[in-house]
Design an enzyme around this catalytic site. Structure first.
Site, PDB file in Angstrom:
ATOM      1  N   ASP A  82     -50.789   1.082  33.070  1.00  0.00           N
ATOM      2  CA  ASP A  82     -51.767   2.076  33.492  1.00  0.00           C
ATOM      3  C   ASP A  82     -53.143   1.493  33.176  1.00  0.00           C
ATOM      4  O   ASP A  82     -53.261   0.608  32.326  1.00  0.00           O
ATOM      5  CB  ASP A  82     -51.532   3.373  32.713  1.00  0.00           C
ATOM      6  CG  ASP A  82     -52.654   4.362  32.908  1.00  0.00           C
ATOM      7  OD1 ASP A  82     -52.996   4.655  34.061  1.00  0.00           O
ATOM      8  OD2 ASP A  82     -53.202   4.823  31.887  1.00  0.00           O
ATOM      9  N   ASP A 110     -48.788   9.424  31.702  1.00  0.00           N
ATOM     10  CA  ASP A 110     -47.906   8.502  32.413  1.00  0.00           C
ATOM     11  C   ASP A 110     -46.430   8.791  32.139  1.00  0.00           C
ATOM     12  O   ASP A 110     -45.583   7.914  32.322  1.00  0.00           O
ATOM     13  CB  ASP A 110     -48.233   7.063  32.002  1.00  0.00           C
ATOM     14  CG  ASP A 110     -49.665   6.698  32.345  1.00  0.00           C
ATOM     15  OD1 ASP A 110     -50.021   6.766  33.525  1.00  0.00           O
ATOM     16  OD2 ASP A 110     -50.419   6.362  31.424  1.00  0.00           O
ATOM     17  N   CYS A 164     -15.052  -2.445   6.473  1.00  0.00           N
ATOM     18  CA  CYS A 164     -15.178  -3.434   7.550  1.00  0.00           C
ATOM     19  C   CYS A 164     -15.418  -2.702   8.860  1.00  0.00           C
ATOM     20  O   CYS A 164     -15.470  -1.472   8.903  1.00  0.00           O
ATOM     21  CB  CYS A 164     -13.914  -4.297   7.641  1.00  0.00           C
ATOM     22  SG  CYS A 164     -12.442  -3.377   8.154  1.00  0.00           S
ATOM     23  N   ASP A 221     -50.175   5.869  28.167  1.00  0.00           N
ATOM     24  CA  ASP A 221     -50.617   6.643  27.007  1.00  0.00           C
ATOM     25  C   ASP A 221     -49.569   7.618  26.510  1.00  0.00           C
ATOM     26  O   ASP A 221     -49.800   8.333  25.543  1.00  0.00           O
ATOM     27  CB  ASP A 221     -51.930   7.376  27.311  1.00  0.00           C
ATOM     28  CG  ASP A 221     -51.777   8.377  28.449  1.00  0.00           C
ATOM     29  OD1 ASP A 221     -50.632   8.703  28.811  1.00  0.00           O
ATOM     30  OD2 ASP A 221     -52.801   8.830  28.975  1.00  0.00           O
ATOM     31  N   CYS A 275     -12.840  -0.127   9.734  1.00  0.00           N
ATOM     32  CA  CYS A 275     -13.060   1.177   9.094  1.00  0.00           C
ATOM     33  C   CYS A 275     -14.039   2.010   9.917  1.00  0.00           C
ATOM     34  O   CYS A 275     -13.815   3.202  10.165  1.00  0.00           O
ATOM     35  CB  CYS A 275     -13.640   0.993   7.692  1.00  0.00           C
ATOM     36  SG  CYS A 275     -12.535   0.275   6.484  1.00  0.00           S
TER      37      CYS A 275
END
Length: 735
Positions: free
Chosen positions: A445, A636, A3, A632, A6
């Site tokens: 861009d 950038d 769970c 790209d 745990c």
């Protein structure tokens, strides 16, 4: 791990190990991701101290790029109780051996272990259904004695349900409590009370059927949950399953079929019609079309010929070709994508922090509520109501479900990231999905993002071959992108260009050779050559190259970086989604504004340097906007890093995969609205799951405490609560 409690226990244990800077444990896919430089043995000891062990006999701990053995902090191999510890460059040969074929063997071993555990769960569930069903029918009909009910409940509780008892005992020994504790206390209480009533011959009702049915329903729920969780992680298995087992390699002895692991960089690999490409490479002979949809999401086959790149796991169509292997093993695009997807699926979204905090105190709180329920039922009524106190207490213990809390976020992330990978959208981590769901501003861009990134000739005025011919004869020696566009246009018309030897470059203005002058308006003004009014072309964002011969004006060539075919569609889709669009470009103002006008982008910043782009993005964020930067991935980089969400167009093999929050493998702008839709759908599912989990426990626990729920109904509801969360997450597979 049973769970969310745990998972939190394991996480805290790993965080306390010396050298661990950060630990994240994902309950959804049962993985742990660590940062730092701990000792391997300390990590294993920390797990064992809390009663946990590694699920398979071999584990790999990696640092950095898993394909580069020199960057590994260490590798640890666990076989039974023996630990083999290899630290860094001193054991490179051994490490390279471990991260090669044995890495795949480790994954196969893990899968085999999961299958064995699944078969065991199926058997235990079958036994529980058989005997539990007999106890239920016999008890309700009154045809079965209490002794026989007890006898039939024993295999259900102590064999089929022994996982819960073992888990509870292990947690108790290590000073903690988890979901197993709740189940064990509840079922043992019902069984113990019923056994006492039967042996004491008191004639009061017994609840053996309650204990048996609780275990049965929880096992059935666990089985359904495991199946659903398996479907949640199916995307990564499908990707891995695409790899062929062998490859046809060309050598001096002809073409030989060898195991995939034996292919090396530089080998010449032969691909026949209909075969799956085994490794990455570059075509050196032949021509064909290749279906790459399984890797990039591109629906149409891609033509491959001399010089084309091919990728592992993509499928060849009708032709045959030979390619030189350039990426094998972990260096293939497929393996890098798989590694990225695994990392993203194992990450945590910030929204999960609330569920983690609740899960850390959930089980102790439920035990306290159960104890209070028993006390109140024994003290508040005029006379103690032992049976009702017992049933209500058991119902509280059984209906509480920390699993739903633990599964709410990771299952949605698991499915969402996998679905993105199938569509060619690579998500770096869960935080990117959460941010993507909130984006309200998209910054683009221009060159290479909204445009194709390669100038082309759009107009020749007047439309005469002589103008283009003269310009190309001068420009063929220039490296300028506009000059290269003119030369390509001439070559496409198959013009036989003349070679001028007296070439002179005029920086910032143009060039001349053989009595032909090619350049901008300023150059022609300097030479006293009149040019016509071309405002319409300039407003359309086109760059003009004027052409003159022997001082006489001939005409001009218009060159433009054309929009991607999908740019208009994408801009419209984002506007419909309510996003504000911004264009940042280093190009001239007229050019940038012309592109923005065609796309319906109102905010434009032109002639902006890369570092200034980052400042513009920062200003938008400071104004309270949630900004996605689309570029790209390389030029950038500053703006991508500065944004809330960086989206890079890439091939799936470049640096963008490692730097951007989201990478569009196909390099298609249509992936931008798809990625944002996926992020919103995933986070919507996360919020739905958290609501289901919190609402369920908030309503169910008080109802059980008030005696409104039978423990058997509580068991069914508990099983269904986890299943509902996982099933809701699976809806993302159709997103």
């Amino acid at each position: 791990m049973h769970c969310a409690g745990c998972a939190r226990t394991v996480e805290r244990a790993l965080e306390q190990v010396v050298g661990v800077e950060q630990a994240e444990v994902n309950f959804g896919d049962e993985s742990a991701t660590l940062e730092g430089e701990p000792q391997a043995a300390d990590l294993i000891a920390a797990l064992q101290a809390k009663g946990y062990r590694l699920g398979v006999s071999r584990a790999r701990f990696e640092r950095g790029d898993p394909s580069a053995a020199a960057q590994l902090a260490f590798v640890v191999v666990v076989r039974d109780s023996e630990v083999e510890y290899l630290n860094g460059p001193g054991h490179l040969d051994r490490i390279q051996d471990l991260v090669g074929a044995p890495a795949a063997a480790a994954r196969d071993e893990e899968q085999a272990a999961r299958e064995r555990a699944h078969r065991r769960l199926v058997l235990e569930t079958g036994v529980a259904v058989l005997f539990g069903g007999l106890v239920l029918v016999g008890g309700m009909s009154g045809v079965m004695t209490a002794g026989l009910q007890c006898l039939l409940t024993v295999p259900v509780l102590f064999w089929a349900g022994r996982r819960f008892l073992h888990g509870a005992w292990s947690a108790l020994r290590h000073g903690s409590a988890d979901m197993n504790t709740l189940i064990a206390v509840g079922t043992l209480s019902a069984f113990g009370y019923s056994t006492f009533i039967w042996l004491a011959r008191r004639g009061a009702p017994v609840y053996f059927d309650t204990a048996a049915v609780i275990v049965t329903l929880i096992l059935v729920g666990r089985l359904l949950e495991e199946r659903a969780k398996g479907q949640a992680g199916s995307a990564i298995r499908k990707l891995m399953g695409l790899r062929p087992k062998t490859a046809h390699v060309q050598s001096g002895q002809g073409v030989q079929e060898i195991p995939l692991d034996e292919v090396r960089v530089g080998d010449l690999v032969v691909v026949k019609p209909g075969e799956t490409i085994p490794v990455d490479g570059v075509v050196v002979e032949g021509r064909s079309t290749v279906e790459e949809s399984m890797l990039t999401g591109e629906p149409n086959p891609v033509v491959k010929q001399d010089g084309s790149r091919v990728f592992a796991a993509t499928r060849n169509q009708t032709g045959a070709f030979v390619f030189e292997a350039t990426g094998v093993g972990a260096e293939t695009a497929l393996q890098r994508i798989v590694a990225l997807v695994r990392r993203a699926q194992g990450s945590k979204a910030p929204v999960q922090q609330l569920a983690d905090r609740v899960a850390s105190i959930f089980v102790p709180a439920v035990l306290a509520v159960a104890a209070l329920t028993f006390v109140l039922w024994m003290t508040v009524p005029a006379e103690p109501v032992l049976e009702q106190a017992l049933l209500s207490t058991v119902a509280v213990l059984i209906i509480a479900c920390p699993c739903a809390l633990g599964l709410a976020t990771p299952t949605a992330i698991l499915v969402g990231v996998g679905r993105g990978a199938q569509k060619g959208i690579l998500v770096r981590d869960a935080r990117a999905l959460e941010t993507g769901g909130k984006v309200d501003t998209a910054v683009f861009d221009k060159t290479g993002t909204l445009t194709v990134g390669r100038p082309v000739v759009t107009d020749v005025v007047p439309d005469e071959t002589d103008v283009l011919y003269a310009a190309a004869c001068v420009e063929w020696r220039s490296e300028h992108p506009l000059a290269q566009a003119v030369v390509r246009a001439a070559e496409e018309k198959e013009l036989d260009l003349e070679t001028f030897q007296d070439f002179t470059a005029l920086p910032g203005r143009g060039a001349e050779a053989g009595g032909v002058l090619v350049g901008n308006r300023r150059l022609f003004a300097e030479r006293g050559i009149e040019t016509p009014d071309v405002t319409a072309y300039e407003e359309a964002g086109k760059s003009l190259l004027y052409v003159a011969r022997d001082g006489g004006y001939l005409g001009f060539v218009a060159v433009a970086d054309e929009l991607r075919p999908e740019s208009v569609e994408v801009a419209a889709a984002l506007r419909r989604a309510g996003l504000e669009l911004v264009l940042l470009s280093g190009d001239r103002k007229l050019v940038a504004e012309a592109v923005a006008l065609r796309l319906g982008i109102e905010t434009v910043a032109a002639e902006v340097l890369p570092e200034d782009k980052a400042a513009r993005v920062r200003a938008l964020r400071d104004s309270g906007r949630i900004v996605a930067m689309i570029g790209d991935g390389i030029n950038d980089a500053p703006a991508l890093a500065e944004s809330d969400l960086g989206i890079a167009l890439g091939t799936g093999t470049d640096v963008a995969m490692e730097t951007a929050d989201i990478t569009l493998v196909r390099g298609d702008l249509r992936g931008v609205p798809e990625a944002l839709k996926l992020a919103r759908a995933t986070m919507r599912t996360v919020h739905q799951n958290l609501f289901l989990a919190f609402a369920y426990n908030t309503i169910a626990i008080p109802a059980a405490a008030l005696g409104l729920l039978n423990p058997m109904i509580a068991a069914g509801a508990m099983a269904l609560s986890s299943l509902s969360v996982v099933t809701n997450a699976l809806r993302l597979k159709r997103a």
